[in-house]
Motif scaffolding. Structure first.
Motif, short mmCIF file in Angstrom:
data_model
loop_
_atom_site.label_atom_id
_atom_site.label_comp_id
_atom_site.label_asym_id
_atom_site.label_seq_id
_atom_site.Cartn_x
_atom_site.Cartn_y
_atom_site.Cartn_z
N UNK A 6 0.85 -0.99 -0.04
CA UNK A 6 0.18 -0.06 -0.22
C UNK A 6 0.82 1.30 0.08
N UNK A 7 2.04 1.14 0.65
CA UNK A 7 2.99 2.15 0.55
C UNK A 7 3.38 2.82 -0.79
N UNK A 8 3.29 1.77 -1.88
CA UNK A 8 3.46 2.07 -3.32
C UNK A 8 2.39 2.37 -4.08
N UNK A 9 1.20 2.06 -3.36
CA UNK A 9 0.06 2.68 -4.21
C UNK A 9 -0.34 4.06 -4.01
N UNK A 10 -0.67 4.67 -5.07
CA UNK A 10 -0.58 6.35 -4.98
C UNK A 10 -2.16 6.45 -4.60
N UNK A 11 -2.96 5.56 -5.02
CA UNK A 11 -4.47 5.76 -4.86
C UNK A 11 -5.01 4.72 -3.71
N UNK B 8 3.64 -5.71 17.34
CA UNK B 8 4.14 -5.00 15.89
C UNK B 8 5.61 -4.45 15.74
N UNK B 9 6.22 -5.14 16.60
CA UNK B 9 7.54 -4.45 16.36
C UNK B 9 8.10 -4.79 14.82
N UNK B 10 7.55 -6.08 14.33
CA UNK B 10 8.18 -6.16 12.90
C UNK B 10 7.62 -5.64 11.85
N UNK B 11 6.56 -4.45 12.26
CA UNK B 11 6.17 -3.61 11.30
C UNK B 11 6.55 -2.11 11.34
N UNK B 12 7.45 -1.97 12.29
CA UNK B 12 7.98 -0.72 12.44
C UNK B 12 9.06 -0.24 11.63
N UNK B 13 9.75 -0.96 10.90
CA UNK B 13 10.52 -0.40 9.80
C UNK B 13 10.08 -0.73 8.35
N UNK B 14 8.93 -1.18 8.21
CA UNK B 14 8.08 -1.19 7.07
C UNK B 14 8.05 0.11 6.10
N UNK B 15 8.29 -0.05 5.02
CA UNK B 15 8.14 1.21 4.07
C UNK B 15 6.75 1.51 3.89
N UNK C 255 5.93 6.79 16.40
CA UNK C 255 7.58 7.17 16.70
C UNK C 255 8.01 6.58 15.05
N UNK C 256 7.43 5.47 14.53
CA UNK C 256 7.81 5.11 13.19
C UNK C 256 7.29 5.58 12.24
N UNK C 257 6.31 6.62 12.46
CA UNK C 257 5.76 7.52 11.51
C UNK C 257 4.60 7.27 10.89
N UNK C 258 3.97 6.28 11.52
CA UNK C 258 2.48 5.63 10.88
C UNK C 258 1.63 6.67 11.51
N UNK C 259 0.42 7.09 10.75
CA UNK C 259 -0.53 7.68 11.27
C UNK C 259 -1.27 6.85 12.40
N UNK C 260 -1.48 7.29 13.29
CA UNK C 260 -2.14 6.32 14.25
C UNK C 260 -3.74 6.65 14.74
N UNK C 261 -4.40 5.89 15.30
CA UNK C 261 -5.82 6.35 15.83
C UNK C 261 -6.19 5.51 17.04
N UNK C 262 -7.42 5.74 17.59
CA UNK C 262 -8.03 4.98 18.66
C UNK C 262 -9.49 4.66 18.19
N UNK C 263 -9.83 3.24 18.42
CA UNK C 263 -11.06 3.15 18.24
C UNK C 263 -11.47 2.85 19.72
#
Ligand code: 0TT
Ligand code: SF4
Length: 355
Positions: free
Chosen positions: A175-180, A192-199, A238-246
């Motif tokens: 999804x990081x590569x998808x403009x839309x 989710x440690x394994x997701x922290x350095x995902x592009x 901190x890994x730059x992800x937009x975050x939120x709460x439900x």
């Protein structure tokens, strides 16, 4: 088991990531690298495994009673192929639901998977990611130049399974590569440690499902603790992800005002200031169907979950069975009170919806 021992067991469990007690493989799954990887992992972990021609044929799960079978199913993993590549819609959170897994190892009493998965509460993961991503491209292309959002948590809690599958990371980078295209998912787990350095390119919003102390303690066995979820939220930010709460399900109970007030203020004090930028909130009131009520009463006979249809408002469903929500007066009180607390503590946050 005493309550204390049960609490301890849950806490120990939630510190570690999920390890199934039994794994089924559909033979075709072993033709895919992900299927092979999970197979090797299961062998190396010494987890008993079986082959099955199709998940639909799993009829001989261990367990004497229906309840025992249900509990074992929740700790049983089925590694297979996703055949249906038609995605369900996922209003209000996204345009489509993207299927990477079905089922969940946690035991939230109110969970809609108890009814939507019916007699098949085991956990399925799909190894044919290329087919799934291909289908996603089709949906993105149809809506271009509009953005298309995909929800990866409609039918499971994908973070709980990530250490086994690695599928979320693939989805995030895709999804990081998808403009839309945009991805979002929600979790009650912290692995989710394994997701922290995902592009991720800012294209994935990770939301954490939170609730007040009473609700977590009474209704969410085998999930990560509140503190662990918040710590994971801070790491994701901190890994730059937009975050939120439900905040879901929002439950009317004695002391709900104090409970939800404390929830929002403890979010504010636990979350580092810079993590609170562009924060989103989604508010979902508790709802149940008549079928859900009877399933829940069987599976969690001592639950304190209030499901009195006399006290609820009936809301017609788009397809088939309608559901019971709070009467307008109560729903509005919950919505207004919690929204105000959110704006007090997070004046820049966006409340996406209350449903
Ligand atoms: O308690 C469950 C309720 O929460 C459902 O009515 C959907 C809703 N929900 C769940 C939501 O509003 N926002 C979310 O982000 C969800 C976690 C994901 C979601 C699931 C969704 O947004 N929209 C949906 O249609 N679903 C689907 O609802 C998944 C499942 O098949 C069905 C259950 O009613
Ligand atoms: Fe259901 Fe989410 Fe709880 Fe899993 S963590 S049982 S998907 S509510």
């Amino acid at each position: 088991m005493s309550t204390l021992a049960a609490d301890r067991k849950n806490t120990e469990r939630s510190a570690l990531s999920f390890v199934p007690e039994l794994v089924y493989f559909e033979p075709a799954a072993l033709d895919y690298p992900k299927g092979q990887r999970i197979f090797e992992w299961a062998k190396q972990q010494g987890i008993p495994y079986r082959m099955t021609t199709s998940h639909n044929r799993i009829t001989n799960l261990p367990g004497e009673t229906e309840l025992e079978q249900y509990k074992i199913a929740k700790r049983t993993l089925v590694v297979g192929i996703r055949k249906t590549l038609k995605f369900d819609t996922s209003k209000p959170s996204a345009e489509y639901s993207i299927p990477i897994a079905t089922g969940c190892m946690a035991h939230c009493h109110y969970c809609y998977l108890q009814t939507t998965l019916g007699a098949k509460p085991y956990i399925r993961v799909y190894v044919n990611m290329d087919d799934i991503l291909g289908a996603a491209i089709g949906y993105i292309d149809e809506r271009k130049p509009e953005i298309t959002r995909f929800e990866a948590a409609c039918t499971s809690d994908p973070v709980g399974l990530e250490p086994i599958t690695g599928s979320l990371r693939e989805l995030i980078e895709f999804m990081g590569r998808q403009e839309h295209g945009r991805l979002r998912f929600v979790t009650k787990f912290h692995h989710l440690d394994s997701l922290l350095d995902a592009k991720h390119n800012g294209h994935t919003r990770i939301r954490f499902s939170v609730n007040n102390k009473y609700v977590i303690k009474a209704f969410e066995p085998a999930t990560s603790r509140f503190e662990q979820r918040i710590e994971a939220a801070a790491k994701a930010a901190r890994a730059g992800y937009p975050i939120g709460f439900i905040i879901a399900p929002i439950i009317w109970h004695d002391g709900w005002e104090e409970g939800y007030s404390e929830l929002v203020s403890s979010l504010a004090s636990a979350l580092p200031k810079d993590a609170a930028k562009e924060l989103t909130f989604e508010l979902i009131q508790h709802r149940f169907t008549k079928t859900a009520k009877s399933v829940i009463e069987k599976r969690y006979p001592r639950t304190k979950l209030e499901m009195d249809i006399e006290k609820r408002k009936y809301k017609w469903g788009r397809w088939g069975q309608g559901k019971y929500v709070y009467p307008d007066e109560q729903a509005n009180a919950l919505r207004m009170f919690i929204s105000e607390r959110i704006f007090d503590h997070f004046p820049e946050a966006k409340i996406e919806y209350f449903t």
